[in-house]
Scaffold this active site. Sequence first.
Site, PDB file in Angstrom:
ATOM      1  CB  SER A   9       0.469   3.633   1.650  1.00 33.47           C
ATOM      2  OG  SER A   9       1.215   2.434   1.534  1.00 33.47           O
ATOM      3  CG  HIS A  34       4.621   6.346   0.764  1.00 33.03           C
ATOM      4  ND1 HIS A  34       5.601   6.743   1.232  1.00 33.03           N
ATOM      5  CD2 HIS A  34       4.809   4.913   1.391  1.00 33.03           C
ATOM      6  CE1 HIS A  34       6.491   6.116   2.052  1.00 33.03           C
ATOM      7  NE2 HIS A  34       5.944   4.873   2.140  1.00 33.03           N
ATOM      8  CG  ASP A  36       5.459   1.446   1.200  1.00 34.91           C
ATOM      9  OD1 ASP A  36       4.462   1.576   1.518  1.00 34.91           O
ATOM     10  OD2 ASP A  36       6.409   2.126   1.651  1.00 34.91           O
ATOM     11  CG  MET A  38       8.438  -3.341   1.176  1.00 36.62           C
ATOM     12  SD  MET A  38       7.199  -4.266   2.296  1.00 36.62           S
ATOM     13  CE  MET A  38       6.260  -2.615   2.835  1.00 36.62           C
ATOM     14  CG  HIS A  67       9.531   3.771   2.666  1.00 33.46           C
ATOM     15  ND1 HIS A  67       8.447   3.298   3.379  1.00 33.46           N
ATOM     16  CD2 HIS A  67      10.783   3.627   3.074  1.00 33.46           C
ATOM     17  CE1 HIS A  67       9.075   2.986   4.483  1.00 33.46           C
ATOM     18  NE2 HIS A  67      10.589   2.926   4.449  1.00 33.46           N
ATOM     19  CG  MET A  69      11.128  -0.130   3.469  1.00 32.42           C
ATOM     20  SD  MET A  69       9.462  -0.747   4.059  1.00 32.42           S
ATOM     21  CE  MET A  69       8.585   0.097   2.698  1.00 32.42           C
ATOM     22  CG  MET A 138       9.559   3.605   9.006  1.00 31.40           C
ATOM     23  SD  MET A 138       8.528   3.366   7.883  1.00 31.40           S
ATOM     24  CE  MET A 138       7.199   2.311   8.290  1.00 31.40           C
ATOM     25  CG  ASP A 177       5.381   4.735   6.044  1.00 29.84           C
ATOM     26  OD1 ASP A 177       6.389   4.510   5.296  1.00 29.84           O
ATOM     27  OD2 ASP A 177       4.299   4.357   5.983  1.00 29.84           O
TER      28      ASP A 177
HETATM   29  C1  DX5 Z   1       4.395   0.075   6.233  1.00 24.88           C
HETATM   30  C2  DX5 Z   1       4.087   0.754   5.192  1.00 24.88           C
HETATM   31  C3  DX5 Z   1       2.943   1.915   4.815  1.00 24.88           C
HETATM   32  C4  DX5 Z   1       1.683   1.949   5.582  1.00 24.88           C
HETATM   33  C5  DX5 Z   1       0.572   1.380   4.997  1.00 24.88           C
HETATM   34  O1  DX5 Z   1       5.466  -0.543   6.031  1.00 24.88           O
HETATM   35  O2  DX5 Z   1       5.115   1.456   4.543  1.00 24.88           O
HETATM   36  O3  DX5 Z   1       2.669   2.157   3.515  1.00 24.88           O
HETATM   37  O4  DX5 Z   1       1.929   1.258   6.992  1.00 24.88           O
HETATM   38  O5  DX5 Z   1      -0.648   2.037   5.709  1.00 24.88           O
HETATM   39  P1  DX5 Z   1      -1.332   1.574   6.896  1.00 24.88           P
HETATM   40  O6  DX5 Z   1      -0.566   1.448   8.070  1.00 24.88           O
HETATM   41  O7  DX5 Z   1      -2.418   2.422   6.949  1.00 24.88           O
HETATM   42  O8  DX5 Z   1      -2.101   0.300   6.425  1.00 24.88           O
HETATM   43 ZN    ZN Z   2       6.369   3.280   3.545  1.00 25.87          ZN
END
Ligand code: DX5
Ligand code: ZN
Length: 222
Positions: A9, A34, A36, A38, A67, A69, A138, A177
Amino acid sequence: MLKKMIAPSMMCADFLCLGDDLREMKACGIEYLHIDIMDGVFVPNFTLGTDYIKKLHRATDIPLDIHLMVSDVDGKLDWFEVREGDYISVHAEACTHLQRALACIRAKGAKAMVALNPGTSLSVLDEILPDVDGILVMTVNPGFAGQKMVPQTLEKIARLRAYLDANGYEHVDIEADGNVSFENARKMSDAGANIFVAGTSAVFVPDVPLRVGIEKLREAVK
Ligand code: DX5
Ligand code: ZN
């Protein structure tokens, strides 16, 4: 049996060591990065953006697992640069025209994935299974790293795997995830997940070399 794959991530990566980390991930055979995205509306946070995706496409040939969001995501798919072999996931909860969005992702040459929040029923998948290459479950509520797994999501993964396999969709990936720790990853893998989003729970851990975390996670999901 689908290949077990690890998707670090990148919102959890140390931006000051990104070049070294990308080389290390390539050397470790990481299958996806990955990303993210947002928008502060669908989830109460901002993270990575469109330019970050472009920069990563030029910095590495590791496929991206983007991903989204993002609210009203249908009309925003063209904002994101896509490369053949990338995964793009859209949230069923943020998509008015889900089948059209998935078809659009495939038309761009990417693989199409639907993401489901912990509180969203698997029934939203009933009409779009022909249109997906993967489903993102999720295991935390989206938006922030460092959260704890929502316990019932493990059983949700198992139910999803059984449903897919019983209906001729054995080829569809299941991605977990959120809070993918070594212990949780084993349970998620046993339940039927085969892509693991690795963040602060496994590979981005202060003072633990990236390679050590990746190898330990691969061992956990074998
Ligand atoms: C949550 C994120 C993830 C993930 C991060 O919105 O999409 O990338 O939770 O990793 P952790 O949970 O291990 O900190
Ligand atoms: Zn994610």
